[in-house]
Design a protein around this motif. Structure first.
Motif, PDB file in Angstrom:
ATOM      1  N   ALA A 184      46.491  42.889  32.903  1.00 33.66           N
ATOM      2  CA  ALA A 184      45.785  42.674  34.170  1.00 33.66           C
ATOM      3  C   ALA A 184      44.441  43.382  34.033  1.00 33.66           C
ATOM      4  N   HIS A 185      43.513  43.125  34.960  1.00 30.84           N
ATOM      5  CA  HIS A 185      42.262  43.892  34.917  1.00 30.84           C
ATOM      6  C   HIS A 185      42.257  44.934  36.023  1.00 30.84           C
ATOM      7  N   MET A 186      41.828  46.154  35.642  1.00 24.39           N
ATOM      8  CA  MET A 186      41.875  47.271  36.598  1.00 24.39           C
ATOM      9  C   MET A 186      40.556  47.469  37.336  1.00 24.39           C
ATOM     10  N   ASP A 196      44.105  43.428  46.185  1.00 27.55           N
ATOM     11  CA  ASP A 196      44.686  42.205  45.624  1.00 27.55           C
ATOM     12  C   ASP A 196      44.068  41.906  44.261  1.00 27.55           C
ATOM     13  N   ASP A 197      42.731  42.034  44.173  1.00 22.10           N
ATOM     14  CA  ASP A 197      41.975  41.678  42.968  1.00 22.10           C
ATOM     15  C   ASP A 197      41.376  42.898  42.321  1.00 22.10           C
ATOM     16  N   ASP A 198      42.072  43.620  41.461  1.00 28.43           N
ATOM     17  CA  ASP A 198      43.358  43.201  40.935  1.00 28.43           C
ATOM     18  C   ASP A 198      44.309  44.382  40.920  1.00 28.43           C
ATOM     19  N   GLY A 199      44.301  45.160  42.037  1.00 33.90           N
ATOM     20  CA  GLY A 199      45.312  46.200  42.152  1.00 33.90           C
ATOM     21  C   GLY A 199      46.716  45.613  42.048  1.00 33.90           C
ATOM     22  N   ASN A 230      36.049  45.806  33.017  1.00 35.69           N
ATOM     23  CA  ASN A 230      34.919  44.863  32.916  1.00 35.69           C
ATOM     24  C   ASN A 230      35.327  43.390  33.004  1.00 35.69           C
ATOM     25  N   GLU A 231      36.428  43.087  33.684  1.00 31.25           N
ATOM     26  CA  GLU A 231      36.738  41.660  33.873  1.00 31.25           C
ATOM     27  C   GLU A 231      35.718  41.010  34.793  1.00 31.25           C
ATOM     28  N   GLU A 232      35.357  41.760  35.839  1.00 36.14           N
ATOM     29  CA  GLU A 232      34.507  41.173  36.886  1.00 36.14           C
ATOM     30  C   GLU A 232      33.074  40.912  36.423  1.00 36.14           C
ATOM     31  N   THR A 233      32.678  41.500  35.296  1.00 37.66           N
ATOM     32  CA  THR A 233      31.338  41.248  34.771  1.00 37.66           C
ATOM     33  C   THR A 233      31.331  40.103  33.769  1.00 37.66           C
ATOM     34  N   HIS A 271      47.744  38.781  34.634  1.00 38.79           N
ATOM     35  CA  HIS A 271      48.143  38.793  36.057  1.00 38.79           C
ATOM     36  C   HIS A 271      46.933  39.158  36.897  1.00 38.79           C
ATOM     37  N   ASP A 272      46.515  38.279  37.786  1.00 42.15           N
ATOM     38  CA  ASP A 272      45.262  38.512  38.508  1.00 42.15           C
ATOM     39  C   ASP A 272      45.330  37.916  39.915  1.00 42.15           C
ATOM     40  N   MET A 273      45.394  38.779  40.926  1.00 43.05           N
ATOM     41  CA  MET A 273      45.511  38.382  42.344  1.00 43.05           C
ATOM     42  C   MET A 273      46.906  37.799  42.590  1.00 43.05           C
ATOM     43  N   MET A 274      47.831  38.652  43.035  1.00 43.96           N
ATOM     44  CA  MET A 274      49.239  38.274  43.094  1.00 43.96           C
ATOM     45  C   MET A 274      49.803  38.201  44.509  1.00 43.96           C
TER      46      MET A 274
HETATM   47 ZN    ZN Z   1      40.489  39.308  39.335  1.00 47.56          ZN
END
Ligand code: ZN
Length: 410
Positions: A184-186, A196-199, A230-233, A271-274
């Motif tokens: 997942a991305h932290m 949610d995104d992405d706790g 750095n997923e969001e970038t 796993h991203d936004m569950m």
């Molecule tokens: Zn995400």
């Protein structure tokens, strides 16, 4: 080659499941599961309150935006949790040199609903948008956060430079040279709590790390639990991992040591936004405040990936695991995986992604009003929402337990 090893893993699984004494396969000991199904035992070690508490723990670091102290403190906290579970951690170092993206006006205060007609309107990943859609403009305005304490917590802007991300590994007993990556991305964005995104995905992976690290749990193959930064970038943290570590796959540390710093990849599961599946927006731009009764976990692969066929089989294996082991919500499979860390892996190994909704057709059509917004806070979600994430955890845990050949000692 890797495709073949995945096929082997699936075939091996079929044989293992057909064998009457599953537990005997690990180390030749007497049956370690006389009372039944180890997957069921392990799924039973997940629970809603623990899952919620882990999400809540992550939200103490605000939106965990990359390149900030709050992001670095979150990496430290995640690592401390993983270690406390008994999962041996390592860090990947890389550099992210892009300056902060320019601030955009337009925290989405007045969403404009669009009713898509009969024409084909394409979305991300090959998807098609239908019905009522809303714009999905990320919030880049710190002042959009109405909670003063949270606004202060999220105040530090990111700076370019060195970055770190953490992973931990359950080492396989029979095949320590092969592994599944559960990820997942932290990092987050939007100046909320990125709950949610992405706790929600990060907590899911941490919970699986906890369960598989149980002192009475063995797996034949290795499992790596990775929390990308750095997923969001633009998926940069996972890309750095692929660039640095793909060439190391399957190599023994020293010949004869039995240690494999980078086991051969058998599959990658992101796993991203569950949490949120409240259905399509209404024509007036509002969204139902309640989780819809038809909510499901969306498992996606990408039809254009080099390993699309194997990823499709992996996706349906997860769906099957959901049907057998998840408590409340079903799972559906789609072929338009997009904008996810699994994209970095999909031409190298079978790669899938689990989400609350399909990324292209649903999230991409504005189904989640908290997506990248200052309102993505723990308090925005109900137990019905958190339970969808828990069901995704049950699904992934059950699938990986079978694929990795898990057993539980009595
Ligand atoms: Zn995400």
């Amino acid at each position: 080659m890797r495709a073949n090893s995945f096929v082997f893993a699936i075939c091996g699984l079929a044989i293992v499941l057909a064998a009457p004494a599953f537990g005997q396969r690990a180390g030749g000991a007497p049956s370690q599961n006389p009372t039944g199904d180890p997957t069921k035992v392990l799924v039973g070690r997940l629970d809603l309150e623990r899952y919620k508490a882990t999400i809540k723990g992550l939200t103490q670091f605000g939106d965990r935006q990359q390149g900030t102290d709050r992001n670095r403190r979150a990496v430290d906290w995640i690592e401390a949790q993983l270690r406390s579970y008994g999962c041996a951690t390592e860090r990947l170092n890389y550099t992210y040199d892009v300056a902060r993206p320019p601030a955009q006006p337009g925290s989405r205060t007045v969403p404009t609903a669009t009713i898509v007609g009969t024409e084909i309107r394409s979305g991300l990943g090959g998807s098609r948008l239908r019905g009522v859609t809303l714009p999905t403009i990320p919030n880049n305005d710190p002042d959009a956060q109405s909670d003063a304490a949270l606004r202060t917590l999220n105040a530090q802007p990111p700076t370019p430079g060195p970055r770190e991300e953490v992973y931990c590994t359950k080492v396989g007993t029979a095949h320590p040279d092969e592994m599944y990556i559960v990820a997942a991305h932290m990092d987050g964005r939007g100046f909320g709590e990125a709950a949610d995104d992405d706790g929600s995905g990060t907590a899911l992976v941490m919970e699986l790390a906890r369960v598989f690290s149980g002192s009475d749990v063995q797996t034949e193959r290795s499992i790596r639990f990775a929390l990308w930064n750095n997923e969001e970038t633009g998926l940069n943290g996972a890309r750095a991992y692929v660039e640095q570590r793909a060439p190391l796959q399957g190599k023994e540390d020293r010949p004869g040591s039995g240690r494999y710093p980078e086991p051969k990849w058998l599959g990658m599961i992101q796993h991203d936004m569950m949490l949120w599946d409240h259905g399509m927006p209404r024509p007036d731009g509002t969204v139902s405040p309640e989780q819809r009764p038809e909510a499901d976990v969306n498992i996606e692969f990408q039809a254009s990936a080099k390993f699309a066929d194997q990823a499709m089989r992996l996706a349906f294996f997860f769906r099957d695991a959901n049907e057998k082991y998840a408590a409340d919500y079903p799972a559906a499979v789609g072929n338009h995986m997009s904008n996810t860390d699994s994209s970095n892996f999909m031409d190298l190994v079978p790669a899938i992604s689990l989400r609350e909704n399909e990324r292209g057709m649903q999230i991409g059509a504005g189904w989640n009003p908290h997506y990248h917004q200052a309102t993505d806070r723990y308090a925005a979600y109900s137990d019905k929402d958190f339970r969808l994430g828990l069901n995704a955890a049950q699904t992934s845990l059950a699938a990986i337990a079978q694929l990795a050949g898990a057993s539980v000692r009595k």
